[in-house]
Scaffold this active site. Structure first.
Site, mmCIF file in Angstrom:
data_model
loop_
_atom_site.group_PDB
_atom_site.id
_atom_site.type_symbol
_atom_site.label_atom_id
_atom_site.label_comp_id
_atom_site.label_asym_id
_atom_site.label_seq_id
_atom_site.Cartn_x
_atom_site.Cartn_y
_atom_site.Cartn_z
ATOM 1 N N ASP A 10 0.873 -1.333 -0.024
ATOM 2 C CA ASP A 10 0.067 0.051 -0.259
ATOM 3 C C ASP A 10 0.950 1.194 -0.130
ATOM 4 O OD1 ASP A 10 -1.995 -1.690 0.229
ATOM 5 O OD2 ASP A 10 -2.492 -1.090 2.160
ATOM 6 N N ASP A 132 -14.198 -5.064 0.277
ATOM 7 C CA ASP A 132 -13.594 -5.068 1.874
ATOM 8 C C ASP A 132 -14.950 -4.893 2.746
ATOM 9 O OD1 ASP A 132 -10.889 -5.233 1.011
ATOM 10 O OD2 ASP A 132 -10.803 -3.022 0.722
#
Length: 152
Positions: A10, A132
């Protein structure tokens, strides 16, 4: 049964980070630069990498195209990447930059018909739908969208 582990990187403001439950205020920063970390994953035997543009996930406008190209060219990793994918041109640009798959999250929740159109245009192997989940204070499971800054 077999499965493939996808190491993830990330990136926020050019740095490797990890957010706690998508909270931009709870960021852990790592010293590694993204390309060096990707190379370490490749050297350890990884074949795939999951690369997330956290800046773009929040604001739109994927910013990691040069990094994506470098990772693909230098490490030999196959990359699935996303963050801020908002239109068909975003998908095309990421695939042209070397991504094997483009990850779509929020848009798949908000505009599923559009993403279905992309699946028809680019093929199922070119897109990954990432849904998610997060449990809210009342115990309900929600789908975080817009870089985990809203729920749906």
């Amino acid at each position: 049964m077999s499965f493939t582990v996808y190491p993830a990187i990330d990136v926020r403001a050019g740095r490797v980070v990890r957010l706690r439950q998508g909270d931009y205020a709870e960021e852990t920063r790592y010293a590694d630069d993204p390309l060096a970390l990707a190379q370490r994953y490749a050297d350890a035997g990884a074949r795939w990498l999951h690369l997330v543009d956290l800046d773009a996930a929040k604001a739109g406008g994927y910013t990691l195209q040069p990094l994506l190209q470098s990772i693909c060219q230098i490490t030999g990793l196959q990359v699935q990447t996303g963050g801020g994918v908002r239109c068909r041109e975003d998908v095309q640009q990421l695939l042209s930059a070397g991504a094997q798959r483009v990850v779509v999250g929020s848009l798949a929740v908000r505009e599923p018909a559009l993403v279905l159109d992309w699946l028809s245009a680019f093929g199922g192997d070119a897109l990954t739908i990432a849904l998610d989940t997060r449990q809210d204070d009342s115990g309900e499971w929600r789908l975080p969208v817009h870089g985990w800054t809203q729920t749906a």
